[in-house]
Design an enzyme around this catalytic site. Structure first.
Site, mmCIF file in Angstrom:
data_model
loop_
_atom_site.group_PDB
_atom_site.id
_atom_site.type_symbol
_atom_site.label_atom_id
_atom_site.label_comp_id
_atom_site.label_asym_id
_atom_site.label_seq_id
_atom_site.Cartn_x
_atom_site.Cartn_y
_atom_site.Cartn_z
ATOM 1 N N ASP A 1 0.844 -1.194 0.000
ATOM 2 C CA ASP A 1 0.000 0.000 0.000
ATOM 3 C C ASP A 1 0.878 1.242 0.000
ATOM 4 O OD1 ASP A 1 -2.000 1.856 0.311
ATOM 5 O OD2 ASP A 1 -2.912 0.911 2.057
ATOM 6 N N GLN A 2 0.789 2.012 -1.078
ATOM 7 C CA GLN A 2 1.516 3.284 -1.177
ATOM 8 C C GLN A 2 3.021 3.057 -1.329
ATOM 9 O OE1 GLN A 2 -0.692 6.339 0.839
ATOM 10 N NE2 GLN A 2 1.142 7.468 1.347
ATOM 11 N N CYS B 1 -6.546 4.619 -3.063
ATOM 12 C CA CYS B 1 -6.727 3.214 -2.700
ATOM 13 C C CYS B 1 -7.955 2.550 -3.307
ATOM 14 C CB CYS B 1 -6.787 3.075 -1.179
ATOM 15 S SG CYS B 1 -5.299 3.642 -0.338
ATOM 16 N N HIS C 1 -10.415 -2.583 1.086
ATOM 17 C CA HIS C 1 -11.156 -1.324 1.161
ATOM 18 C C HIS C 1 -12.408 -1.340 0.297
ATOM 19 C CE1 HIS C 1 -10.258 3.184 2.214
ATOM 20 N NE2 HIS C 1 -11.485 2.808 2.549
ATOM 21 N N ASP D 1 -0.989 -0.672 -4.822
ATOM 22 C CA ASP D 1 -2.159 0.005 -5.379
ATOM 23 C C ASP D 1 -1.807 1.359 -5.990
ATOM 24 O OD1 ASP D 1 -1.607 1.135 -2.907
ATOM 25 O OD2 ASP D 1 -3.678 1.118 -2.195
#
Length: 510
Positions: free
Chosen positions: A13-14, A53, A103, A291
Site C-alpha cells: 500500500d503506497q 486506494c 477497502h 495500489d
C-alpha cells in the site's frame, strides 16, 4: 502450461516503484523483493490506473478503468453486479481467498472471493465521501502534514497491528491450503497496509539505515506560483499551508518510509519461505504489486493522488514457475492488465469476459513474444481536487489533463524528473492533440464532473442521516470495529494507536 498453477498475489500500500532497489534506488534494503525480482520478471514501467486506494483496487480487480464502473473516490461502492478477477478465477475452478486490506465500500465485502480471512483496516461506509463544492480543503480522511512532521520511531502502530495479523492469517492459510485444498488450485490475495503514511517504524527497522545516509528528494519543493493547478489543489488538500515542514522532517519521514519498506520486505520473505517449506513454490505464480505510489517529498509533495512518477509508478514483479521468464520488461503496463493475465494463467481465455476489459494479458510480454501498445491511462476524481483529472502516457511522453485548466506535457526520456512542461512549445502541438484525443476517448469530463457531484451529494446525505450505520465492514473478531478505522479520520485514529503516543504537532495558528 498444462499444470494448474496456484496464484499468490502480494499487494503493498503506497509503495512507489522508484523507492525500491529493484527499480534502481540505491538505499532501500529489500532482499526478499530483490530475490523475487531475480527469479521472476520486473516490469520497469508499471502504473496504477488511479492514485488512490479504493478506485485503484476496484479498477485492478475488474480490469476496467474506475470511471466505467462508477468508482470515483475512497467512499465509492464497487457495484456487486460487476465481475471481478475472483469471479473469473472461480469460473475456472479456483478457490479464492482474500487476506488483508481491500477497502471495499458497501454491503458486498467479498466481491467474488470464496473467503475473506481478516477484517479491513479502513471504513466500508460513506464516511470518507469528498465534497467538491466545499473545495480542496475539505478532508474527509483527515489527511494532513502531521504524518510528515511527526514521523519517526515507534514501538507499535495501528498499521503494525494490522499487518502482523495479515501475515499470520496468510501464512496459516497457506498451510491450510497445502493440507486441505488438494482438489482445486487457489488464489490467495495478501494485501498489507505498509508502507502507507504516517511514516513511523520500529527501532529494528529504523536502525537498518544510517540517518546521515538518507537521501533528500531529487526535485526541490516548488513554490505555489510554480505549481500546476492540480498540485496547488493537493497542496491545500494536504494542509501544506498549515505546517512548516523542515529538512529534518523530510529526512525523518524518508528514513521511516525506507524502514517500513524493509519491515514489509521481511513479511514478503516469510510468505515466500512458506511457499518453499510447503513445496508450493514449484506450482504457484507469485505477483507483487502496489495500489499506487508515494511522492515522498518530491516537488515538496507527499502521499499519492498526483500523476507524477513517484505517485503513479508501482512495482510489478511476476514469477511463473516452469516458464522461462523474461527478466525485465520495458513496455508500459498497468494494473488493469492483472485480470486478463490471471485468466490466462488459470487456463481461461482473456477474451471471454462478459464486459470489455481495458487491460490485456501480460503473458506474451512475460515470454518475450509480444507486440505491445505502450500506452497507459490513470485518472483522478477523488478528494483534494475540484474537477476530473486524467493522465496518459504513450511511449516516452506523458500528458496530464485537468478539466478546464492548462495541461502538462513531459518527455520522460529526456526529462525523467518532469521539470520541463512542453505544452506551449509549437513543435509539440500535433503530439499534444494526438495524446489528448486518446485521453478523451470514452471519457467525457463534463458528464463525469456532474456524475461525481451528484454521487457526492447522495452519499453525504446517506452518511449524515444515518450516522454511518451500518458500517458494512467485514469482521472476523468481535472487536474489529473498535481496533481499526471506522467512522473517524485515519490520521486521528492512527495517532491515538501509536505507542509511545506522540502528541500531534498543532496546525499553524492553533
Amino acid at each position: 502450461m498444462t499444470e494448474r498453477l496456484n496464484v499468490l498475489v502480494i499487494q503493498t500500500d503506497q509503495m512507489s516503484a522508484k523507492a525500491l532497489a529493484a527499480y534502481g534506488h540505491g538505499l532501500t534494503r529489500t532482499p526478499h523483493i530483490d530475490r523475487l525480482a531475480e527469479s521472476g520478471t520486473v516490469f520497469e514501467n508499471a502504473y496504477c490506473n488511479f492514485p488512490l486506494c479504493v478506485p485503484s483496487r476496484a479498477s485492478m480487480l475488474t480490469g476496467r478503468y474506475a470511471n466505467s464502473i462508477g468508482v470515483w473516490d475512497n467512499a465509492s461502492e464497487l457495484p456487486a453486479s460487476v465481475p471481478t478477477l475472483a469471479h473469473y478465477l472461480r469460473r475456472e475452478g479456483y478457490h479464492t481467498v482474500l487476506s488483508g486490506k481491500m477497502h471495499f465500500i458497501g454491503p458486498d465485502q467479498l466481491h467474488g472471493f470464496n473467503e475473506r480471512i481478516t477484517t479491513d483496516i479502513y471504513p466500508s461506509n460513506f464516511a470518507w465521501t469528498p465534497d467538491w463544492i466545499a473545495g480542496e480543503r475539505y478532508r474527509p480522511t483527515g489527511i494532513n502534514m502531521r504524518a510528515v512532521v511527526d514521523s519517526g520511531v515507534c514501538t507499535r502502530s495501528l498499521q503494525i497491528d494490522y499487518d502482523e495479523e495479515v501475515e499470520y492469517a496468510s501464512t496459516q492459510k497457506l498451510h491450510d491450503l497445502a493440507r486441505y485444498n488438494t482438489d482445486s488450485p487457489f488464489l490467495l490475495w495478501v494485501s498489507f497496509t505498509h508502507p502507507h503514511s504516517p511514516y513511523v517504524t520500529t527501532p529494528e527497522y529504523w536502525d537498518r539505515y544510517q540517518h546521515d545516509q538518507i537521501d533528500m528528494p531529487t526535485v526541490r519543493e516548488l513554490d505555489l506560483d510554480e505549481m500546476d493547478v492540480m498540485s496547488r489543489w493537493l497542496h491545500y488538500a494536504h494542509a501544506g499551508d498549515m505546517h512548516e515542514v523542515t529538512e529534518d522532517h523530510v529526512l525523518n519521514a524518508r528514513h521511516a518510509y525506507f524502514g517500513m519498506c524493509s519491515y514489509l520486505d521481511d513479511k514478503i520473505g516469510r510468505l515466500l519461505d512458506t511457499l518453499e517449506l510447503l513445496n508450493l513454490d514449484s506450482n504457484t505464480v507469485v505477483i507483487l504489486t502496489s495500489d499506487h505510489g508515494e511522492m515522498l517529498g518530491e516537488r515538496g509533495m507527499w502521499f499519492k493522488q498526483a500523476f507524477f512518477e513517484w505517485s503513479t509508478a508501482v512495482p510489478l514483479l511476476i514469477r511463473i514457475p516452469g516458464m522461462k521468464n523474461v527478466s525485465r520488461v520495458k513496455e508500459l503496463v498497468s494494473l488493469v492488465d492483472l485480470l486478463p493475465t490471471l485468466i490466462d494463467v488459470a487456463g481461461g481465455n482473456p477474451e471471454d469476459t462478459v464486459s470489455p476489459l481495458d487491460g490485456h494479458s501480460l503473458m506474451p510480454l512475460l515470454s518475450g513474444s509480444a507486440e505491445w501498445n505502450s500506452l497507459v491511462i490513470s485518472e483522478y476524481t477523488g478528494e483534494g481536487v475540484n474537477a476530473p483529472c486524467r493522465m496518459i502516457r504513450s511511449h516516452q511522453h506523458k500528458l496530464i489533463y485537468t478539466h478546464e485548466h492548462p495541461s502538462l506535457l513531459y518527455n520522460l526520456s529526456s526529462d525523467p524528473n518532469e521539470l520541463t512542461n512542453l505544452i506551449d512549445q509549437p513543435e509539440q502541438e500535433l503530439l499534444q492533440q494526438s495524446l489528448l484525443k486518446m485521453l478523451l476517448k470514452d471519457w467525457d469530463p463534463c458528464s463525469i464532473h456532474e456524475s461525481c457531484l451528484q454521487s457526492q451529494r447522495e452519499r453525504k446525505l446517506i452518511h449524515e442521516s444515518t450516522g454511518g450505520d451500518p458500517e458494512w465492514v467485514h469482521s472476523v473478531r468481535n472487536d474489529d470495529d473498535k481496533r481499526y478505522v471506522r467512522n473517524s479520520s485515519a490520521i486521528e485514529t492512527k495517532a491515538k494507536a501509536r505507542y509511545p503516543y506522540v502528541k500531534p504537532t498543532p496546525f499553524l495558528g492553533e
